[in-house]
Write a protein that holds these residues in place. Structure first.
Motif, short mmCIF file in Angstrom:
data_model
loop_
_atom_site.label_atom_id
_atom_site.label_comp_id
_atom_site.label_asym_id
_atom_site.label_seq_id
_atom_site.Cartn_x
_atom_site.Cartn_y
_atom_site.Cartn_z
N VAL A 1 0.87 -1.16 -0.20
CA VAL A 1 -0.10 0.05 0.17
C VAL A 1 0.97 1.21 0.05
O VAL A 1 2.18 1.27 0.28
CB VAL A 1 -0.95 -0.01 1.26
N THR A 2 0.42 2.29 -0.30
CA THR A 2 1.16 3.60 -0.50
C THR A 2 0.35 4.49 0.59
O THR A 2 -0.85 4.59 0.54
CB THR A 2 0.93 4.20 -1.77
N LEU A 3 1.10 4.91 1.58
CA LEU A 3 0.53 5.74 2.78
C LEU A 3 0.73 7.40 2.43
O LEU A 3 2.11 7.52 2.35
CB LEU A 3 0.98 5.02 3.78
N THR A 4 -0.10 7.87 2.83
CA THR A 4 0.24 9.46 3.20
C THR A 4 -0.06 9.88 4.61
O THR A 4 -0.78 9.03 5.25
CB THR A 4 -0.44 10.58 1.97
N PHE A 5 0.72 11.00 5.10
CA PHE A 5 0.75 11.44 6.42
C PHE A 5 0.33 12.68 6.81
O PHE A 5 0.63 13.64 5.69
CB PHE A 5 2.22 10.95 6.99
#
Length: 104
Positions: free
Chosen positions: A41-45
């Protein structure tokens, strides 16, 4: 000599071949038949290191498993906040799934 060189080249992995580190392991009673691999998965914060979005980059083969991966990561993973004036870059992560052993 040529054969050894060709074998060495064949075994070289590129950065694209290496899975990103696992951010969590989820134990399930049974994996669906469609499950093939752990999803990436690609996560943004946000500015506090909290996951604000999760998108499937590499599917597990099961839409249900992919959805569980993002739901669990979004609610349970937090990074250290970035230094003042900086932001956390989006990052890829593997979510590992394991099946419980059968109960006797």
């Amino acid at each position: 000599m040529l054969l050894v060189s060709l074998l060495a080249l064949a075994s070289v992995q590129t950065a694209d071949d290496v899975a990103p580190p696992s951010v969590m392991t989820i134990t399930v009673q049974k994996l669906p038949a469609a499950f093939k691999v752990d999803p990436v998965v690609t996560l943004t914060f946000d500015s506090k290191g909290v996951v604000t979005s999760c998108k499937t980059k590499t599917t597990s083969g099961s839409a249900g498993i992919d959805k569980v991966a993002c739901t669990q990561v979004t609610g349970n993973v937090k990074m250290d906040p970035p230094a003042a004036g900086t932001t956390l870059e989006p990052r890829d992560a593997t979510v590992t799934f394991v099946q419980e052993p059968p109960k006797n």
